[in-house]
Design a protein around this motif. Sequence first.
Motif, PDB file in Angstrom:
ATOM      1  N   ALA A  64      87.299  29.167  47.735  1.00  0.00           N
ATOM      2  CA  ALA A  64      85.835  29.206  47.723  1.00  0.00           C
ATOM      3  C   ALA A  64      85.267  29.795  46.439  1.00  0.00           C
ATOM      4  O   ALA A  64      84.085  29.575  46.115  1.00  0.00           O
ATOM      5  CB  ALA A  64      85.327  30.008  48.920  1.00  0.00           C
ATOM      6  N   ALA A  93      82.817  28.115  43.994  1.00  0.00           N
ATOM      7  CA  ALA A  93      81.455  27.861  44.479  1.00  0.00           C
ATOM      8  C   ALA A  93      80.577  29.097  44.397  1.00  0.00           C
ATOM      9  O   ALA A  93      79.350  28.991  44.466  1.00  0.00           O
ATOM     10  CB  ALA A  93      81.506  27.368  45.925  1.00  0.00           C
ATOM     11  N   ARG A 122      78.116  29.036  41.420  1.00  0.00           N
ATOM     12  CA  ARG A 122      77.011  28.100  41.648  1.00  0.00           C
ATOM     13  C   ARG A 122      75.963  28.704  42.579  1.00  0.00           C
ATOM     14  O   ARG A 122      74.760  28.568  42.356  1.00  0.00           O
ATOM     15  CB  ARG A 122      77.538  26.777  42.227  1.00  0.00           C
ATOM     16  CG  ARG A 122      78.426  25.998  41.277  1.00  0.00           C
ATOM     17  CD  ARG A 122      78.614  24.564  41.754  1.00  0.00           C
ATOM     18  NE  ARG A 122      79.277  24.511  43.054  1.00  0.00           N
ATOM     19  CZ  ARG A 122      80.591  24.471  43.201  1.00  0.00           C
ATOM     20  NH1 ARG A 122      81.386  24.517  42.139  1.00  0.00           N
ATOM     21  NH2 ARG A 122      81.136  24.380  44.404  1.00  0.00           N
TER      22      ARG A 122
END
Length: 236
Positions: free
Chosen positions: A22, A25, A28
Motif C-alpha cells: 500500500a 499509494a 498520492r
Amino acid sequence: MTATFKVLSALLSYPDDALMSAAPAFRRALDEESLLPPETRPLLDALVEEIAASDLYDLQERYVELFDRTRSLSLHLFEHVHGESRDRGQAMIDLKSLYEQNGLHLSSSELPDYLPAFLEFLSVRPLPEALQTLSQTTHILTALAERLHKRGAPYEAVFRALEAIAEPAEDAASVEIVPEGYDADPNDFAALDAQWEEEAVSFGPDAAPGCKDRLVAQIRAGRRPVADVPTKGEAP
C-alpha cells in the motif's frame, strides 16, 4: 474521512506485506489532501519509499526494537504521562468510551491509547475536531520526535508531520512527560521484563475518578517542561 491521519496511522503500524504493497499509494493520498505543510514531506516521503522497498524482515526487526523493546519510544500515549496507575486505568476506559460513542470499536487485545488507533479515530472525525483533539498530545509527539531523531530513526518523520498540523493547546505546558531515562538493552529480555513490570492498572468501578473530560483531561498532569524538548530561547 481525513486520509492523512489514516496514512500516518498505517506508517506507525507493524510492517507487513499489505503495508509494503500500500505504501506507493500513501504519497498520492497525501498529495491529494494537501493537509501537511510542504516542509514535512521530504522526510515523510523518504520513510514511505523505504517501507515500500526494504526487506520486510529488516523493517519488522527495526520496528520491534524501536517501539516494542524501547519503553521511552512506546506508541502508547499514556505510557509517557506521569500519573497513578488507577488514573491511567480510568483514562483508558474514558478514551475507549469516546471511541465507541463515535463508532470505533477496538478488539479486546487493543489498548485505546495506542497511537495508530488514536490516529484512526481522528481520521473519521470532522477535521477541526480532529486537529483540536490532536493538539492535546503535542508535548508527547514532540518528545517522541526528539527521541527518534537522536537515534537517527526515520519514523521521526511521522511525528514531525503530526507536530506541524497540531496547534499546541493552551494548557500544553501543564502536561508532564515521563523523562526518557534509561532504556534496557532491547536484546536483554530479562532486563526488559524488569523495566516494564509495574503496578497493575485498575479498570474496575473502584478506579480513581478524574481524567474524565476527553483526552485533554486524560493526559494532564504536573507542570514542568517536557523532557528532551528545548524550551523557548534555549539552544537545541
